[in-house]
Scaffold this active site. Structure first.
Site, PDB file in Angstrom:
ATOM      1  CG  HIS A   1      -2.022  -0.995   1.124  1.00  0.00           C
ATOM      2  ND1 HIS A   1      -2.598  -1.588   2.219  1.00  0.00           N
ATOM      3  CD2 HIS A   1      -2.668  -1.500   0.044  1.00  0.00           C
ATOM      4  CE1 HIS A   1      -3.554  -2.405   1.812  1.00  0.00           C
ATOM      5  NE2 HIS A   1      -3.605  -2.372   0.509  1.00  0.00           N
TER       6      HIS A   1
ATOM      7  N   GLY B   1      -3.001  -1.692  -8.107  1.00  0.00           N
ATOM      8  CA  GLY B   1      -3.925  -2.442  -7.250  1.00  0.00           C
ATOM      9  C   GLY B   1      -5.358  -1.949  -7.306  1.00  0.00           C
TER      10      GLY B   1
ATOM     11  CG  ASP C   1      -4.742  -5.556  -4.992  1.00  0.00           C
ATOM     12  OD1 ASP C   1      -3.507  -5.605  -4.873  1.00  0.00           O
ATOM     13  OD2 ASP C   1      -5.428  -4.597  -4.585  1.00  0.00           O
TER      14      ASP C   1
ATOM     15  CG  ASP D   1      -1.470   1.863   6.002  1.00  0.00           C
ATOM     16  OD1 ASP D   1      -1.508   1.682   7.235  1.00  0.00           O
ATOM     17  OD2 ASP D   1      -1.370   2.993   5.484  1.00  0.00           O
TER      18      ASP D   1
ATOM     19  CG  HIS E   1      -7.766  -1.445  -3.664  1.00  0.00           C
ATOM     20  ND1 HIS E   1      -7.221  -0.333  -3.094  1.00  0.00           N
ATOM     21  CD2 HIS E   1      -6.767  -2.348  -3.734  1.00  0.00           C
ATOM     22  CE1 HIS E   1      -5.943  -0.554  -2.832  1.00  0.00           C
ATOM     23  NE2 HIS E   1      -5.639  -1.774  -3.206  1.00  0.00           N
TER      24      HIS E   1
ATOM     25  CG  ASP F   1     -10.487  -5.284  -5.677  1.00  0.00           C
ATOM     26  OD1 ASP F   1     -11.508  -5.966  -5.878  1.00  0.00           O
ATOM     27  OD2 ASP F   1     -10.303  -4.164  -6.196  1.00  0.00           O
TER      28      ASP F   1
ATOM     29  NE  ARG G   1     -12.848 -17.296  -0.026  1.00  0.00           N
ATOM     30  CZ  ARG G   1     -12.764 -18.199  -0.993  1.00  0.00           C
ATOM     31  NH1 ARG G   1     -12.013 -17.976  -2.054  1.00  0.00           N
ATOM     32  NH2 ARG G   1     -13.442 -19.340  -0.925  1.00  0.00           N
TER      33      ARG G   1
END
Length: 154
Positions: A22, A69, A74, A94, A101, A104, A110
């Site tokens: 980030h 991203g 991402d 962060d 986002h 995302d 995941r």
């Protein structure tokens, strides 16, 4: 719906390492990557947009860049993980700043968990991951058995 079954796969000795940070963490990732340059140079590097450009400049190593991203980078990396084209994820996120986002980001983390790849979310865990004796050797691990899953749906 039945639970998914698992099979084994092998991570290669030369890893495909995705690097993400980030905005407020980019400098941390850049500093870390300079310290880890020798190890990172032995592997294939991928990154989201700006992070990838900065890493390539700082490390003087090839870095395959996705788009930014927030614009879908991402998700591009998540797709690569699901296709088994990313072996490790280093994501300096962060925890103090909300991200536009965020869905995302959660999806990326995941899918990394689903496909059982090593994930580091900060400098300390990234140091441990790159210091592992498994880094530069093949390693067997458990992944979802997608073929059995498909066969059970028909």
């Amino acid at each position: 719906m039945s639970r998914i079954s698992f099979t084994s796969a092998t991570l290669p000795a030369r890893k495909r390492i995705a690097l993400v940070a980030h905005d407020h963490c980019k400098e941390f990732l850049l500093d870390w990557s300079v310290r880890q340059r020798e190890r990172l140079a032995k592997h294939q590097l991928l990154a989201t947009g700006t992070t990838g450009l900065l890493l390539g400049q700082r490390l003087q190593l090839p870095v395959e860049c996705m788009i930014s991203g927030p614009l879908g980078g991402d998700q591009q990396l998540g797709a690569r993980i699901a296709e088994r084209r990313v072996d490790m994820l280093v994501f300096f996120w962060d925890p103090f700043e909300p991200q536009p986002h965020d869905p995302d980001i959660k999806a990326l983390l995941r899918v990394a968990a689903v496909w059982n790849i090593p994930v580091a979310c900060n400098e300390s865990s990234a140091d441990y991951m790159l210091a592992s004796t498994l880094l530069e050797q093949q390693h067997d691990y458990r992944i979802p058995d997608y073929q059995t899953y498909l066969a059970g749906r028909g």
